[in-house]
Design an enzyme around this catalytic site. Structure first.
Site, PDB file in Angstrom:
ATOM      1  NE  ARG A  19      -3.880   2.010   2.492  1.00  0.00           N
ATOM      2  CZ  ARG A  19      -4.474   2.560   3.532  1.00  0.00           C
ATOM      3  NH1 ARG A  19      -3.927   2.457   4.740  1.00  0.00           N
ATOM      4  NH2 ARG A  19      -5.617   3.216   3.402  1.00  0.00           N
TER       5      ARG A  19
ATOM      6  CB  ALA B 222      -5.536   5.239  -0.113  1.00  0.00           C
ATOM      7  CB  SER B 223     -10.278   1.667  -0.317  1.00  0.00           C
ATOM      8  OG  SER B 223     -10.903   2.319  -1.394  1.00  0.00           O
ATOM      9  CE  LYS B 224     -11.424  -0.279   8.432  1.00  0.00           C
ATOM     10  NZ  LYS B 224     -12.644  -0.174   9.269  1.00  0.00           N
TER      11      LYS B 224
END
Length: 377
Positions: free
Chosen positions: A31, A91-93
């Site tokens: 990530r 930025a998604s979980k």
């Protein structure tokens, strides 16, 4: 990998969110590589509600955001510099990313259309798992798409195609896809997504109503000419597709058409995600906003209602305007949820007919969720 990201993957694996088949992809596409140098962190002391955090200026804060299982806002107000501070890209979980990818139910060689490139992380994860030739990703914002393309290129995980365009139209050049994966919420599943997915393929997308943007829909494409059926498999909340964003609640006229007491405290119509999701299904055009002493509701078509939080049972606590008694519909929808045993969101599903009509249901496609019928009707 950094220790923080290793701990994150370990936690996701232990919780069951990250399954073994996707672990390698999360390791090959970490990530932090895809999070911009500057992001937005919540800050109640700032009028917009967010402050910019730079990796260079505040490295510890930046890394703490990146290594957490939380969403990171990467854009406000569609990139405008003087907006009110509405998150428009993120930025998604990580746990939700893992959950959504798991719900795709991919096999080696599957072809995926990824809607909403964002930071590029999800398309990179798909490329790491399936191979770059299997992935096409579409992003509506040219600047966001350009930055994402740079990141996936630097990571060596460039999808076959990074397309700038309206994700609601899909990408017809490479049809059919085995799966469509969206990281933006829709109110209606686009016809293009159905037609561009092979029969038996899956569409995984956040789905909601103006009242409750809360469902993760897993839809299985039907045979040509037949309906497609899906279930809401989780509680998620993602940013809307830009073209399907609900309009804001406008304030009602000064003089109401009807005054009266409320049968229930207004807090009960938003007491949990399950009741809110149900109300949204039963009254799909309703939306709300809070003022200092009231909840104000609108159908976006000339009808409003407002209810006072304190003394909600007083003779003038409820005010209603227009051709509909919107508060009556909302309370009837909540009563319906009560009589059905307070079903959780995951007991609901959605049918998309061959003509594109959406029909929500409870437990079984035969048990349709309709609009409340009021006594006067």
């Amino acid at each position: 990998m950094r220790d923080g990201y290793e701990r994150l993957l370990a936690d996701l694996t232990l919780s069951g969110a990250l399954e073994e088949g996707w672990l390698g992809a999360f390791e090959r596409a970490p990530r932090p590589v895809f999070v911009p140098e500057s992001v937005w962190a919540p800050d109640a002391a700032i009028p917009t509600g967010y402050r910019r955090v730079s990796r260079v200026v505040e490295p510890e804060t930046w890394w703490a955001l990146v290594d957490a299982d939380e969403v990171i806002v990467t854009q406000l107000d569609d990139g405008a510099h003087d907006g009110p501070g509405v998150p428009t890209s993120s930025a998604s979980k990580p746990s939700l990313v893992a959950t959504m990818l798991r719900q795709l139910d991919v096999i080696d060689g599957a072809r995926v259309l990824d809607i909403g490139t964002g930071t590029g992380w999800t398309s990179a994860l798909l490329s790491a798992r399936l191979g770059r030739e299997s992935v096409t990703t579409v992003e509506v914002d040219p600047n966001v798409a350009s930055e994402a393309a740079d990141r996936v290129k630097a990571a060596g995980l460039v999808p076959a195609r990074v397309v700038v365009g309206d994700g609601l139209a899909g990408w017809p050049t490479d049809v059919p896809y085995d799966h469509i994966h969206s990281t933006a919420a829709v109110r209606r599943v686009p016809d293009a997504w159905i037609s561009q997915t092979r029969p038996g393929g899956t569409i995984v997308t956040p789905w909601g109503t103006p009242y409750a943007n809360a469902g993760l829909l897993r839809l299985v494409r039907g045979e040509p000419g037949a309906p497609s059926y899906g279930r809401f498999v989780d509680n998620v909340s993602f940013m809307w597709m830009r073209a399907q964003r609900p309009s804001a609640v406008t304030l009602p006229p000064t003089t109401p058409d009807w005054l009266g007491p409320s049968e229930i405290p207004p807090d009960l119509v938003l007491s949990n995600v399950d009741v809110a999701f149900t109300i949204g299904l039963r009254v799909p055009d309703a939306r709300y906003v809070h003022t200092w002493d009231r909840i104000v509701l609108s159908d976006g078509n000339g009808s409003w209602a407002s209810v006072r939080y304190e003394t909600w049972d007083a003779p003038d606590a409820v005010r209603q305007w227009g051709t509909r008694r919107l508060w009556d519909e909302i309370t009837a929808a909540r009563a319906w949820w009560e009589t059905r045993g307070r079903p959780p969101l995951t007991r609901f599903g959605l049918t998309v007919t061959a003509r594109g009509r959406q029909k929500a249901w409870l437990d079984d496609p035969k048990n349709l969720v309709g609009r409340p019928r009021l006594p006067a009707e």
